[in-house]
Design an enzyme around this catalytic site. Structure first.
Site, PDB file in Angstrom:
ATOM      1  CB  CYS A 119      -0.948   0.003   1.196  1.00 24.32           C
ATOM      2  SG  CYS A 119      -2.045  -1.418   1.206  1.00 24.32           S
ATOM      3  CG  HIS A 259      -3.112   3.407   2.059  1.00 23.60           C
ATOM      4  ND1 HIS A 259      -3.611   3.016   0.837  1.00 23.60           N
ATOM      5  CD2 HIS A 259      -3.220   2.323   2.883  1.00 23.60           C
ATOM      6  CE1 HIS A 259      -3.997   1.755   0.914  1.00 23.60           C
ATOM      7  NE2 HIS A 259      -3.777   1.309   2.141  1.00 23.60           N
ATOM      8  CG  ASN A 289      -6.580  -0.926   1.053  1.00 21.13           C
ATOM      9  OD1 ASN A 289      -5.874  -0.479   0.149  1.00 21.13           O
ATOM     10  ND2 ASN A 289      -6.089  -1.391   2.188  1.00 21.13           N
TER      11      ASN A 289
HETATM   12  N1  ACO Z   1     -18.613  -9.247   8.451  1.00 21.50           N
HETATM   13  C1  ACO Z   1     -19.099  -9.588   9.643  1.00 21.50           C
HETATM   14  N2  ACO Z   1     -18.299  -9.923  10.666  1.00 21.50           N
HETATM   15  C2  ACO Z   1     -16.982  -9.931  10.449  1.00 21.50           C
HETATM   16  C3  ACO Z   1     -16.426  -9.580   9.214  1.00 21.50           C
HETATM   17  C4  ACO Z   1     -17.293  -9.231   8.169  1.00 21.50           C
HETATM   18  N3  ACO Z   1     -16.861  -8.874   6.960  1.00 21.50           N
HETATM   19  N4  ACO Z   1     -15.067  -9.651   9.301  1.00 21.50           N
HETATM   20  C5  ACO Z   1     -14.788 -10.028  10.552  1.00 21.50           C
HETATM   21  N5  ACO Z   1     -15.925 -10.208  11.246  1.00 21.50           N
HETATM   22  C6  ACO Z   1     -16.083 -10.622  12.628  1.00 21.50           C
HETATM   23  C7  ACO Z   1     -14.904 -11.403  13.140  1.00 21.50           C
HETATM   24  O1  ACO Z   1     -14.999 -12.755  12.786  1.00 21.50           O
HETATM   25  C8  ACO Z   1     -15.044 -11.207  14.633  1.00 21.50           C
HETATM   26  O2  ACO Z   1     -16.016 -12.100  15.109  1.00 21.50           O
HETATM   27  P1  ACO Z   1     -15.821 -12.837  16.530  1.00 21.50           P
HETATM   28  O3  ACO Z   1     -15.785 -11.719  17.529  1.00 21.50           O
HETATM   29  O4  ACO Z   1     -17.030 -13.695  16.607  1.00 21.50           O
HETATM   30  O5  ACO Z   1     -14.547 -13.568  16.421  1.00 21.50           O
HETATM   31  C9  ACO Z   1     -15.613  -9.797  14.757  1.00 21.50           C
HETATM   32  O6  ACO Z   1     -16.154  -9.462  13.453  1.00 21.50           O
HETATM   33  C10 ACO Z   1     -14.592  -8.747  15.146  1.00 21.50           C
HETATM   34  O7  ACO Z   1     -13.442  -8.956  14.341  1.00 21.50           O
HETATM   35  P2  ACO Z   1     -12.206  -8.000  14.436  1.00 21.50           P
HETATM   36  O8  ACO Z   1     -11.179  -8.450  13.456  1.00 21.50           O
HETATM   37  O9  ACO Z   1     -11.809  -7.836  15.870  1.00 21.50           O
HETATM   38  O10 ACO Z   1     -12.880  -6.638  13.946  1.00 21.50           O
HETATM   39  P3  ACO Z   1     -12.242  -5.211  13.893  1.00 21.50           P
HETATM   40  O11 ACO Z   1     -13.057  -4.271  14.642  1.00 21.50           O
HETATM   41  O12 ACO Z   1     -10.758  -5.251  14.173  1.00 21.50           O
HETATM   42  O13 ACO Z   1     -12.422  -4.836  12.365  1.00 21.50           O
HETATM   43  C11 ACO Z   1     -11.069  -4.724  10.410  1.00 21.50           C
HETATM   44  C12 ACO Z   1     -11.801  -5.624  11.368  1.00 21.50           C
HETATM   45  C13 ACO Z   1     -12.071  -3.844   9.690  1.00 21.50           C
HETATM   46  C14 ACO Z   1     -10.337  -5.592   9.404  1.00 21.50           C
HETATM   47  C15 ACO Z   1     -10.057  -3.845  11.203  1.00 21.50           C
HETATM   48  O14 ACO Z   1      -9.256  -4.641  12.033  1.00 21.50           O
HETATM   49  C16 ACO Z   1      -9.201  -3.037  10.320  1.00 21.50           C
HETATM   50  O15 ACO Z   1      -9.638  -2.110   9.706  1.00 21.50           O
HETATM   51  N6  ACO Z   1      -7.878  -3.348  10.257  1.00 21.50           N
HETATM   52  C17 ACO Z   1      -6.980  -2.695   9.388  1.00 21.50           C
HETATM   53  C18 ACO Z   1      -6.698  -3.606   8.286  1.00 21.50           C
HETATM   54  C19 ACO Z   1      -6.516  -2.930   6.971  1.00 21.50           C
HETATM   55  O16 ACO Z   1      -7.041  -1.890   6.672  1.00 21.50           O
HETATM   56  N7  ACO Z   1      -5.754  -3.599   6.155  1.00 21.50           N
HETATM   57  C20 ACO Z   1      -5.538  -3.191   4.848  1.00 21.50           C
HETATM   58  C21 ACO Z   1      -4.158  -3.391   4.450  1.00 21.50           C
HETATM   59  S1  ACO Z   1      -3.036  -2.468   5.425  1.00 21.50           S
HETATM   60  C22 ACO Z   1      -3.376  -0.960   5.066  1.00 21.50           C
HETATM   61  O17 ACO Z   1      -3.790  -0.702   3.993  1.00 21.50           O
HETATM   62  C23 ACO Z   1      -3.121   0.046   6.051  1.00 21.50           C
END
Ligand code: ACO
Length: 332
Positions: A119, A259, A289
């Site tokens: 990214c 980004h 993204n």
């Molecule tokens: N729909 C419904 N539920 C979901 C989904 C979905 N698409 N994805 C995950 N869940 C569930 C998980 O299974 C989990 O369930 P559980 O509690 O029963 O185990 C629950 O939601 C919470 O999951 P978390 O991973 O803790 O959720 P979080 O609040 O962290 O959000 C997310 C997840 C959106 C991926 C967040 O961590 C995030 O934005 N991370 C940054 C990652 C990113 O942007 N990466 C891109 C590449 S790096 C970059 O570009 C910077």
């Protein structure tokens, strides 16, 4: 009267972007994996993303974005000396997709290469091209960020597939004397975070295998929670680093173009930097993204909307797999 003496800077003289026509919205995703529009919106701010057509590859998206940037700059393909492309989803493992774009454009005088910084690919590419121009290794460069992440995402994994999209953005860069241009580039990497965000398969470590495809282990993997924390901290630090190096206050920024990973990362970073809403450009709701493409796409949109005015200070900050992160501060 004293004559002002300007040092040469690499200046952006044209921008372009291209997003595939096909729109995949959150309701479409509800039919593909166990997710909801409400969850995706609340956790990411993403409403929809674009997906490349079956007959479109990264070079096609990149070529269209580059043509638009060249057109805006009033520069012919033959005038380009260098093409640097940030991508992790090239047409082939090799040769470089930048060479395919060079051929598509007819930029026969340019040397061309890809750069892999996930990214952060576009800011790394911009920094590299700027250095080459200032070293006298050419006068005009084309810098591209282009991705077809839909081809490496596991469409059965709700943790990742809702986040990403396809797209391309490009800028034409020229070494010029004057106040405008790139004021500083600050790049960083930390390879110890490999496991938090990477694609385990299709490389030399885990070559293409039926098993890797069947058990889905070859596709993009991410530990979202951990990535989130490091992303916010790194984006904030590298933005401060750029401002401090140039003795510029946050309030003096015309536009912050980060980004576009997800809205919560952007809002948390903006809050830590004490930026006003109108200083931040956000379009992650429309495209998700798109990795190395997010910043040049956002910059092209902002410029065409009249948000980038001559003399304005613009800060680009990126974070991605590697981990890699970096900032480019420029006077438009
Ligand atoms: N729909 C419904 N539920 C979901 C989904 C979905 N698409 N994805 C995950 N869940 C569930 C998980 O299974 C989990 O369930 P559980 O509690 O029963 O185990 C629950 O939601 C919470 O999951 P978390 O991973 O803790 O959720 P979080 O609040 O962290 O959000 C997310 C997840 C959106 C991926 C967040 O961590 C995030 O934005 N991370 C940054 C990652 C990113 O942007 N990466 C891109 C590449 S790096 C970059 O570009 C910077």
């Amino acid at each position: 009267m004293a004559k002002e003496i300007y040092v040469k800077k690499a200046r952006i003289i044209g921008t372009g972007s291209y997003l595939p026509e096909k729109v995949l919205n959150n309701f479409d995703l509800e039919k593909m994996v166990d997710t909801t529009n409400d969850w995706i919106l609340a956790r990411t701010g993403i409403e929809e993303r674009r997906i490349a057509a079956d007959n479109e590859s990264t070079s096609d998206l990149a070529t269209k974005a580059a043509q638009r940037a060249l057109e805006m700059a009033g520069v012919t393909p033959e005038e380009i000396d260098l093409i640097v492309m940030g991508t992790i989803t090239g047409d082939y493992p090799w040769p470089a997709t930048a060479c395919i774009v060079q051929n598509n454009l007819g930029a026969k005088n340019a040397y061309a290469y890809d750069l892999s910084a996930a990214c952060s690919g576009f800011v790394y590419a911009l920094s590299s091209a700027s250095d080459f121009l200032l070293a006298g290794r050419g006068k005009k460069a084309l810098v591209i960020g282009a991705e077809t992440l839909s081809r490496i995402v596991d469409w059965t994994d709700r943790n990742t597939c809702v986040l990403f999209g396809d797209g391309a953005g490009a800028v034409v860069l020229e070494a010029q004397e004057g106040e405008s241009g790139i004021l500083s580039c600050h790049m960083h990497s930390d390879g110890s975070y490999l496991d938090l965000l990477y694609q385990p398969g299709f490389g030399s470590k885990n070559p293409v295998s039926v098993q890797g495809i069947e058990d889905r282990s070859s596709f993009l993997k991410m530990q979202g929670n951990e990535v989130f924390k490091v992303a916010v901290r790194s984006l904030t630090e590298v933005s401060h680093e750029a401002l401090k190096a140039n003795d510029i206050k946050v309030k003096d920024l015309s536009l912050f173009i980060p980004h576009q990973a997800n809205r919560r990362i952007l809002e948390a970073t903006a809050k830590r930097l004490k930026l006003q809403d109108e200083q931040c450009y956000i379009n992650v709701n429309k495209y998700g993204n798109t990795s190395g493409a997010t910043i040049p796409v956002a910059m092209d949109e902002a410029y065409r909307q009249g948000l980038l005015k001559e003399g304005g200070l613009v800060l680009l900050s990126a974070f991605g797999g590697g981990f890699t992160w970096g900032s480019v501060l420029l006077r438009w």
